[in-house]
Design a protein around this motif. Sequence first.
Motif, PDB file in Angstrom:
ATOM      1  N   VAL A  93       9.348  78.127   2.141  1.00 30.21           N
ATOM      2  CA  VAL A  93       9.356  78.199   0.684  1.00 30.21           C
ATOM      3  C   VAL A  93       9.759  76.832   0.139  1.00 30.21           C
ATOM      4  O   VAL A  93      10.712  76.222   0.629  1.00 30.21           O
ATOM      5  N   GLY A  94       9.035  76.366  -0.849  1.00 35.79           N
ATOM      6  CA  GLY A  94       9.369  75.069  -1.418  1.00 35.79           C
ATOM      7  C   GLY A  94       8.518  74.726  -2.618  1.00 35.79           C
ATOM      8  O   GLY A  94       7.712  75.535  -3.087  1.00 35.79           O
ATOM      9  N   GLY A  95       8.691  73.503  -3.099  1.00 36.97           N
ATOM     10  CA  GLY A  95       7.935  73.012  -4.245  1.00 36.97           C
ATOM     11  C   GLY A  95       7.397  71.638  -3.912  1.00 36.97           C
ATOM     12  O   GLY A  95       6.525  71.482  -3.063  1.00 36.97           O
ATOM     13  N   ASP A  96       7.964  70.623  -4.552  1.00 33.38           N
ATOM     14  CA  ASP A  96       7.543  69.245  -4.275  1.00 33.38           C
ATOM     15  C   ASP A  96       7.784  68.870  -2.817  1.00 33.38           C
ATOM     16  O   ASP A  96       6.988  68.137  -2.223  1.00 33.38           O
ATOM     17  N   ASP A  97       8.880  69.374  -2.246  1.00 33.33           N
ATOM     18  CA  ASP A  97       9.177  69.057  -0.843  1.00 33.33           C
ATOM     19  C   ASP A  97       8.118  69.615   0.095  1.00 33.33           C
ATOM     20  O   ASP A  97       7.691  68.948   1.047  1.00 33.33           O
ATOM     21  N   ALA A 121       1.791  64.934   4.365  1.00 32.00           N
ATOM     22  CA  ALA A 121       2.091  64.205   5.600  1.00 32.00           C
ATOM     23  C   ALA A 121       1.416  64.833   6.813  1.00 32.00           C
ATOM     24  O   ALA A 121       1.562  64.344   7.933  1.00 32.00           O
ATOM     25  N   GLY A 122       0.685  65.926   6.573  1.00 26.68           N
ATOM     26  CA  GLY A 122      -0.057  66.559   7.665  1.00 26.68           C
ATOM     27  C   GLY A 122       0.651  67.700   8.349  1.00 26.68           C
ATOM     28  O   GLY A 122       0.177  68.206   9.369  1.00 26.68           O
ATOM     29  N   VAL A 123       1.793  68.126   7.810  1.00 26.25           N
ATOM     30  CA  VAL A 123       2.542  69.235   8.413  1.00 26.25           C
ATOM     31  C   VAL A 123       2.114  70.536   7.734  1.00 26.25           C
ATOM     32  O   VAL A 123       2.459  70.800   6.583  1.00 26.25           O
ATOM     33  N   GLY A 164      -2.069  72.060  -7.304  1.00 32.20           N
ATOM     34  CA  GLY A 164      -3.382  71.542  -7.670  1.00 32.20           C
ATOM     35  C   GLY A 164      -3.805  70.272  -6.941  1.00 32.20           C
ATOM     36  O   GLY A 164      -4.910  70.204  -6.384  1.00 32.20           O
ATOM     37  N   PRO A 165      -2.953  69.233  -6.899  1.00 35.82           N
ATOM     38  CA  PRO A 165      -3.336  67.991  -6.234  1.00 35.82           C
ATOM     39  C   PRO A 165      -3.551  68.120  -4.724  1.00 35.82           C
ATOM     40  O   PRO A 165      -4.066  67.199  -4.093  1.00 35.82           O
ATOM     41  N   LEU A 166      -3.161  69.269  -4.163  1.00 34.67           N
ATOM     42  CA  LEU A 166      -3.316  69.469  -2.718  1.00 34.67           C
ATOM     43  C   LEU A 166      -4.680  70.065  -2.364  1.00 34.67           C
ATOM     44  O   LEU A 166      -4.962  70.322  -1.197  1.00 34.67           O
ATOM     45  N   GLY A 167      -5.519  70.286  -3.370  1.00 35.20           N
ATOM     46  CA  GLY A 167      -6.804  70.936  -3.154  1.00 35.20           C
ATOM     47  C   GLY A 167      -7.669  70.279  -2.093  1.00 35.20           C
ATOM     48  O   GLY A 167      -8.313  70.953  -1.296  1.00 35.20           O
ATOM     49  N   ARG A 168      -7.675  68.944  -2.057  1.00 38.65           N
ATOM     50  CA  ARG A 168      -8.527  68.236  -1.093  1.00 38.65           C
ATOM     51  C   ARG A 168      -8.036  68.429   0.344  1.00 38.65           C
ATOM     52  O   ARG A 168      -8.811  68.278   1.279  1.00 38.65           O
TER      53      ARG A 168
END
Length: 226
Positions: free
Chosen positions: A95-99, A106-108, A125-129
């Motif tokens: 569970v988290g947010g920005d972290d 970082a690929g984790v 949203g910015p993680l869509g790619r």
Amino acid sequence: MAFHSKRYRALAAKHDVKTILSLPEAIHRLKSFNTTKFDQTVEVSTRLGIDPRQSDQNVRGSVALPHGIGKTVRVAVFAQGDNAEKALTAGADIVGGDDLAQKIKAGVMDFDVALATPDMMGVVGPLGRILGPRGLMPSPRSGTVATDITSAVREFKAGKIEFRNDKGGNVAVPVGKLSFPEENLIENVTTFLNYLRGLKPAAAKGTYLRSVTVSATMSPGVHVAL
């Protein structure tokens, strides 16, 4: 060209791939292929009469199978405050947010499903790619963006599956393990197919569900009568 093991070829020699069986017969045939020491995953593959190039014909959703899928599902949740506490209490693994977003960048990505509360979509949203191509992007259509995060976590931990069609208009999902009783596999497959039928896009013309095949990790596929 695919190369198969001697065991696989021996099984294939006993089964005419052109044969179409009822669902109970197909599951029974599939169970007879169980000659490995590990518990194989059973998968349903469907070919849909849709044009994946058209956004209004893409199929995506999530459905809870009555008997789960026989594996531990790792659930990550984008949430904060009370919702973060609720997610943890419900059994979320991460569970988290920005972290959490930074770890993903970082690929984790040590999780099978990503959920989010609506207020976290600015972070997601910015993680869509990154998440999109892996089928992990939270979406309201698939039930992975939820206001009731407690129920969402519990459902996915219990075996709720998320799916979407590929570029060829096919949908494939796990529906359990080969060790499951036949009736449990039949119920899981039936639940998924009924749900999939209900997702037919209005823009799709002609036959929607064109073919159904059940297979296990190391077995030939068995065609199911529609």
